[in-house]
Motif scaffolding. Sequence first.
Motif, PDB file in Angstrom:
ATOM      1  N   TYR A 167     -12.523 -10.558 106.915  1.00  0.00           N
ATOM      2  CA  TYR A 167     -12.042 -10.363 105.544  1.00  0.00           C
ATOM      3  C   TYR A 167     -11.484  -8.949 105.365  1.00  0.00           C
ATOM      4  CZ  TYR A 167     -11.996 -10.008 100.463  1.00  0.00           C
ATOM      5  OH  TYR A 167     -11.606  -9.797  99.164  1.00  0.00           O
ATOM      6  N   MET A 168     -12.197  -7.944 105.879  1.00  0.00           N
ATOM      7  CA  MET A 168     -11.735  -6.562 105.746  1.00  0.00           C
ATOM      8  C   MET A 168     -10.426  -6.354 106.487  1.00  0.00           C
ATOM      9  SD  MET A 168     -13.869  -5.374 103.704  1.00  0.00           S
ATOM     10  CE  MET A 168     -13.201  -3.712 103.701  1.00  0.00           C
ATOM     11  N   ALA A 169     -10.255  -7.034 107.632  1.00  0.00           N
ATOM     12  CA  ALA A 169      -8.983  -6.946 108.350  1.00  0.00           C
ATOM     13  C   ALA A 169      -7.858  -7.549 107.514  1.00  0.00           C
ATOM     14  CB  ALA A 169      -9.102  -7.666 109.698  1.00  0.00           C
ATOM     15  N   TYR A 170      -8.146  -8.655 106.851  1.00  0.00           N
ATOM     16  CA  TYR A 170      -7.165  -9.306 105.973  1.00  0.00           C
ATOM     17  C   TYR A 170      -6.744  -8.365 104.837  1.00  0.00           C
ATOM     18  CZ  TYR A 170      -5.224 -13.198 103.168  1.00  0.00           C
ATOM     19  OH  TYR A 170      -4.408 -14.037 102.442  1.00  0.00           O
ATOM     20  N   LEU A 171      -7.729  -7.810 104.133  1.00  0.00           N
ATOM     21  CA  LEU A 171      -7.427  -6.944 102.996  1.00  0.00           C
ATOM     22  C   LEU A 171      -6.767  -5.648 103.454  1.00  0.00           C
ATOM     23  CD1 LEU A 171      -7.698  -6.772  99.931  1.00  0.00           C
ATOM     24  CD2 LEU A 171      -9.919  -5.658 100.257  1.00  0.00           C
ATOM     25  N   SER A 172      -7.238  -5.090 104.561  1.00  0.00           N
ATOM     26  CA  SER A 172      -6.651  -3.838 105.066  1.00  0.00           C
ATOM     27  C   SER A 172      -5.201  -4.045 105.490  1.00  0.00           C
ATOM     28  CB  SER A 172      -7.474  -3.311 106.246  1.00  0.00           C
ATOM     29  OG  SER A 172      -8.806  -3.042 105.856  1.00  0.00           O
ATOM     30  N   LEU A 173      -4.925  -5.182 106.110  1.00  0.00           N
ATOM     31  CA  LEU A 173      -3.553  -5.472 106.522  1.00  0.00           C
ATOM     32  C   LEU A 173      -2.648  -5.668 105.307  1.00  0.00           C
ATOM     33  CD1 LEU A 173      -1.895  -5.773 109.070  1.00  0.00           C
ATOM     34  CD2 LEU A 173      -2.402  -8.214 109.086  1.00  0.00           C
ATOM     35  N   LEU A 174      -3.189  -6.273 104.258  1.00  0.00           N
ATOM     36  CA  LEU A 174      -2.423  -6.422 103.020  1.00  0.00           C
ATOM     37  C   LEU A 174      -2.085  -5.061 102.417  1.00  0.00           C
ATOM     38  CD1 LEU A 174      -3.887  -9.382 100.903  1.00  0.00           C
ATOM     39  CD2 LEU A 174      -1.536  -9.088 101.706  1.00  0.00           C
ATOM     40  N   ILE A 175      -3.075  -4.163 102.389  1.00  0.00           N
ATOM     41  CA  ILE A 175      -2.852  -2.831 101.827  1.00  0.00           C
ATOM     42  C   ILE A 175      -1.854  -2.051 102.674  1.00  0.00           C
ATOM     43  CG2 ILE A 175      -3.977  -0.633 101.306  1.00  0.00           C
ATOM     44  CD1 ILE A 175      -6.503  -2.214 100.635  1.00  0.00           C
ATOM     45  N   ALA A 176      -1.980  -2.152 104.006  1.00  0.00           N
ATOM     46  CA  ALA A 176      -1.046  -1.457 104.894  1.00  0.00           C
ATOM     47  C   ALA A 176       0.370  -2.004 104.731  1.00  0.00           C
ATOM     48  CB  ALA A 176      -1.509  -1.591 106.339  1.00  0.00           C
ATOM     49  N   ALA A 177       0.480  -3.334 104.625  1.00  0.00           N
ATOM     50  CA  ALA A 177       1.801  -3.937 104.429  1.00  0.00           C
ATOM     51  C   ALA A 177       2.397  -3.531 103.088  1.00  0.00           C
ATOM     52  CB  ALA A 177       1.689  -5.463 104.520  1.00  0.00           C
ATOM     53  N   GLY A 214       8.098  -9.225 102.811  1.00  0.00           N
ATOM     54  CA  GLY A 214       7.064  -8.752 101.903  1.00  0.00           C
ATOM     55  C   GLY A 214       5.658  -8.833 102.462  1.00  0.00           C
ATOM     56  N   LEU A 215       4.752  -9.293 101.622  1.00  0.00           N
ATOM     57  CA  LEU A 215       3.350  -9.445 102.001  1.00  0.00           C
ATOM     58  C   LEU A 215       3.011 -10.858 102.453  1.00  0.00           C
ATOM     59  CD1 LEU A 215       1.663  -7.536  98.997  1.00  0.00           C
ATOM     60  CD2 LEU A 215       2.400  -6.596 101.188  1.00  0.00           C
ATOM     61  N   TRP A 216       4.010 -11.748 102.365  1.00  0.00           N
ATOM     62  CA  TRP A 216       3.725 -13.168 102.630  1.00  0.00           C
ATOM     63  C   TRP A 216       3.384 -13.418 104.090  1.00  0.00           C
ATOM     64  CZ3 TRP A 216       3.009 -13.655  97.935  1.00  0.00           C
ATOM     65  CH2 TRP A 216       3.928 -13.240  96.961  1.00  0.00           C
ATOM     66  N   TRP A 217       3.908 -12.608 105.004  1.00  0.00           N
ATOM     67  CA  TRP A 217       3.614 -12.835 106.419  1.00  0.00           C
ATOM     68  C   TRP A 217       2.128 -12.599 106.712  1.00  0.00           C
ATOM     69  CZ3 TRP A 217       1.716  -8.939 109.566  1.00  0.00           C
ATOM     70  CH2 TRP A 217       1.783  -7.641 109.042  1.00  0.00           C
ATOM     71  N   VAL A 218       1.494 -11.681 105.976  1.00  0.00           N
ATOM     72  CA  VAL A 218       0.062 -11.441 106.170  1.00  0.00           C
ATOM     73  C   VAL A 218      -0.726 -12.684 105.779  1.00  0.00           C
ATOM     74  CG1 VAL A 218      -1.902  -9.988 105.550  1.00  0.00           C
ATOM     75  CG2 VAL A 218       0.396  -8.978 105.712  1.00  0.00           C
ATOM     76  N   HIS A 219      -0.370 -13.266 104.631  1.00  0.00           N
ATOM     77  CA  HIS A 219      -1.044 -14.500 104.216  1.00  0.00           C
ATOM     78  C   HIS A 219      -0.794 -15.623 105.222  1.00  0.00           C
ATOM     79  CE1 HIS A 219      -2.091 -12.769 100.353  1.00  0.00           C
ATOM     80  NE2 HIS A 219      -0.826 -12.461 100.125  1.00  0.00           N
ATOM     81  N   GLY A 220       0.426 -15.672 105.779  1.00  0.00           N
ATOM     82  CA  GLY A 220       0.741 -16.702 106.762  1.00  0.00           C
ATOM     83  C   GLY A 220      -0.106 -16.574 108.012  1.00  0.00           C
ATOM     84  N   VAL A 221      -0.321 -15.335 108.477  1.00  0.00           N
ATOM     85  CA  VAL A 221      -1.135 -15.111 109.674  1.00  0.00           C
ATOM     86  C   VAL A 221      -2.558 -15.607 109.464  1.00  0.00           C
ATOM     87  CG1 VAL A 221      -2.179 -13.321 111.124  1.00  0.00           C
ATOM     88  CG2 VAL A 221       0.255 -13.206 110.572  1.00  0.00           C
TER      89      VAL A 221
END
Length: 373
Positions: free
Chosen positions: A312-322, A336-343
Amino acid sequence: MIVFRYLSREVLVTLSAVSAVLLVIIMSGRFIKYLAQAAQGALDPGVLFLIMGFRLPGFLQLILPLGLFLGILLAYGRLYLDSEMTVLSATGMSQQRLLAYSLAPATLVALLVAWLSLGLAPQGVTQVARILNEQDALTEFDTLVPGRFQAMKSGSRVTYTQDMSNDRSELGGIFISEKRLSTAGDKERGITVLVAQKGRQEIQADGSRYLILEKGYRYDGNPGQADYRAIQYDTYGVLLLKPQVSSEISEREAVPTGELIGSDNPKYQAELQWRLSLPLLVFIVTLLAVPLSRANPRQGRFLKLLPAILLYMAYLSLLIAARGALDKGKIPMGLGLWWVHGVFLLIGLALLYWEPLRLKWAGRRAAQELAHG
């Protein structure tokens, strides 16, 4: 329907408990920060609870997705540990059906998070910014509290007053200690101490404010040395500086969502994608949590908790970095940020279907071995 209500209740109860604990922890840390500013005279103590109240939606929009994630892990983990999930599986409860049941409370949380991120949080940030702007207009005189030593100018000045009138116009029993710096401002040249029987505030034509001290003494010197100079005065003026209020709030966080839609400003577009990402985050962490909640009674319910939190922290951290990269133009706005959600959507689907596929392949292999045996 009975199973659906039972599972939803377990998730929502655990979600409420976890979210309440996380909210207390986060708000306590932030309250201590504001309390320290109030102790230094940068904030009026009377506005602390107002600020915390207006910041509450901003805290909740990040806490609720994590609370739901941990709620599913803990609630379903207990059901696996007590073999209740085994009984449900024997009656036809598959992982896909369990996910469908879990999406109902997830939808409620997502709607609440959308309301917070798109509506209440920006309004709260606007109100906090207004309060902090009002605090910036205050002076050291306005934030004084009788009977308390108050540090100003990053601790280089300490002010104390014994008494203060109700309209804050008159002071009594005044003590001021200030470090004298060199012209370059990098070395201390000693300490100046002012004491006075009374004082008042005076506003000049240019808007600057002074504390006018009456009937007192000024002492100049260096601690530990006997070269102090004492000056008696009838009237002495001290410039009142404005407190420096630190804030982590950016201007775009206060922009209403309606103004973000259709804006050509890259930062506004990034902010809009961030606000839309939070409700979407709720559904994807639900997809991640359902397969991660599977627990073997011999392993315990907390074995997968740490890896799940790290995911979960990797997910949120990647969103913030993106989001930061999107601000700087390093990522195309269309991506945008959609690729993070896709991953993480793919990771969730892989976790959901991996165990059934593995069991299916293992069953086929065992059947083939028996056939050849």
